[in-house]
Design a protein around this motif. Structure first.
Motif, PDB file in Angstrom:
ATOM      1  N   HIS A  15       8.714   3.167   7.686  1.00  0.00           N
ATOM      2  CA  HIS A  15       8.795   2.421   7.552  1.00  0.00           C
ATOM      3  C   HIS A  15      10.263   2.356   5.981  1.00  0.00           C
ATOM      4  N   HIS A  16      11.526   3.088   6.429  1.00  0.00           N
ATOM      5  CA  HIS A  16      11.987   3.479   5.179  1.00  0.00           C
ATOM      6  C   HIS A  16      13.202   3.041   6.105  1.00  0.00           C
ATOM      7  N   HIS A  19      18.304  -1.344   6.495  1.00  0.00           N
ATOM      8  CA  HIS A  19      18.290  -3.013   7.666  1.00  0.00           C
ATOM      9  C   HIS A  19      16.737  -3.193   7.824  1.00  0.00           C
ATOM     10  N   PRO A  20      16.652  -4.610   8.141  1.00  0.00           N
ATOM     11  CA  PRO A  20      15.548  -5.352   8.117  1.00  0.00           C
ATOM     12  C   PRO A  20      14.851  -4.534   9.542  1.00  0.00           C
ATOM     13  N   GLU A  21      15.614  -4.083  10.443  1.00  0.00           N
ATOM     14  CA  GLU A  21      14.822  -4.149  12.037  1.00  0.00           C
ATOM     15  C   GLU A  21      14.024  -2.167  11.637  1.00  0.00           C
ATOM     16  N   GLU A  22      14.703  -1.089  10.828  1.00  0.00           N
ATOM     17  CA  GLU A  22      13.975  -0.226  10.560  1.00  0.00           C
ATOM     18  C   GLU A  22      13.082  -0.332  10.299  1.00  0.00           C
ATOM     19  N   ARG A  23      12.537  -1.364   8.939  1.00  0.00           N
ATOM     20  CA  ARG A  23      11.687  -1.436   8.027  1.00  0.00           C
ATOM     21  C   ARG A  23      10.120  -2.390   8.913  1.00  0.00           C
ATOM     22  N   ALA A  24      11.051  -3.221  10.493  1.00  0.00           N
ATOM     23  CA  ALA A  24      10.100  -3.755  11.219  1.00  0.00           C
ATOM     24  C   ALA A  24       9.198  -2.423  11.959  1.00  0.00           C
ATOM     25  N   GLY A  26       9.985   1.048  11.772  1.00  0.00           N
ATOM     26  CA  GLY A  26       9.505   1.713  11.904  1.00  0.00           C
ATOM     27  C   GLY A  26      10.586   3.208  12.588  1.00  0.00           C
ATOM     28  N   GLN A  68       4.788   2.864   1.571  1.00  0.00           N
ATOM     29  CA  GLN A  68       4.928   2.811   0.865  1.00  0.00           C
ATOM     30  C   GLN A  68       6.764   2.863   1.282  1.00  0.00           C
ATOM     31  N   PRO A  69       7.554   1.375   1.713  1.00  0.00           N
ATOM     32  CA  PRO A  69       8.682   1.274   2.143  1.00  0.00           C
ATOM     33  C   PRO A  69       9.666   1.786   1.607  1.00  0.00           C
ATOM     34  N   ASP A  71      14.219   1.496   0.518  1.00  0.00           N
ATOM     35  CA  ASP A  71      16.042   1.629   1.144  1.00  0.00           C
ATOM     36  C   ASP A  71      16.277   3.727   2.085  1.00  0.00           C
TER      37      ASP A  71
END
Length: 120
Positions: A15-16, A19-24, A26, A68-69, A71
């Motif tokens: 989930h790195h 952008h918020p969508e990348e974290r949400a 993955g 641990q995501p 940036d």
């Protein structure tokens, strides 16, 4: 000059990203690792304990990428390099971290960062 033990194409979901969508949501990351190891003692003794267990290493790298995501893929690549250099037989390491689904807004095959680290 050390010999090389290489793992290529290890796929890990993480989930790195900035952008918020990348974290949400993955995405899949692909890792290539080349480790400088003197394999002569292992070859002479035909003994796994005298070299690097690449099965164990693959599991450790997958854990390092999947947890641990952060940036930046540069940060993940450094995390993997540090892990590899924790193995006492590893003299140097090259880590390439691929992010094939990077949201750049244009069609592309891959985004990757390659780092080189050594004990010295």
């Amino acid at each position: 000059m050390a010999d090389l033990i290489t793992l290529r194409g290890l796929r890990v979901f993480g989930h790195h990203g900035v952008h918020p969508e990348e974290r949400a949501q993955g995405q899949t990351f692909v890792v290539d690792v080349a480790l400088g190891v003197d394999t002569r003692p292992a070859a002479l003794a035909d003994d796994l304990s005298q070299t690097l267990d690449y099965s164990l290493l693959a599991t450790q790298v997958a854990d390092a990428v999947g947890r641990q995501p952060v940036d930046l893929i540069e940060t993940v690549a450094q995390r993997v390099a540090d892990l590899c250099l924790d193995h006492p037989r590893v003299e140097h390491v090259e880590v390439t971290l691929h992010k094939p689904e990077a949201p750049v807004g244009l069609p592309l095959d891959d985004v990757a960062v390659t780092i080189h680290r050594s004990r010295t």
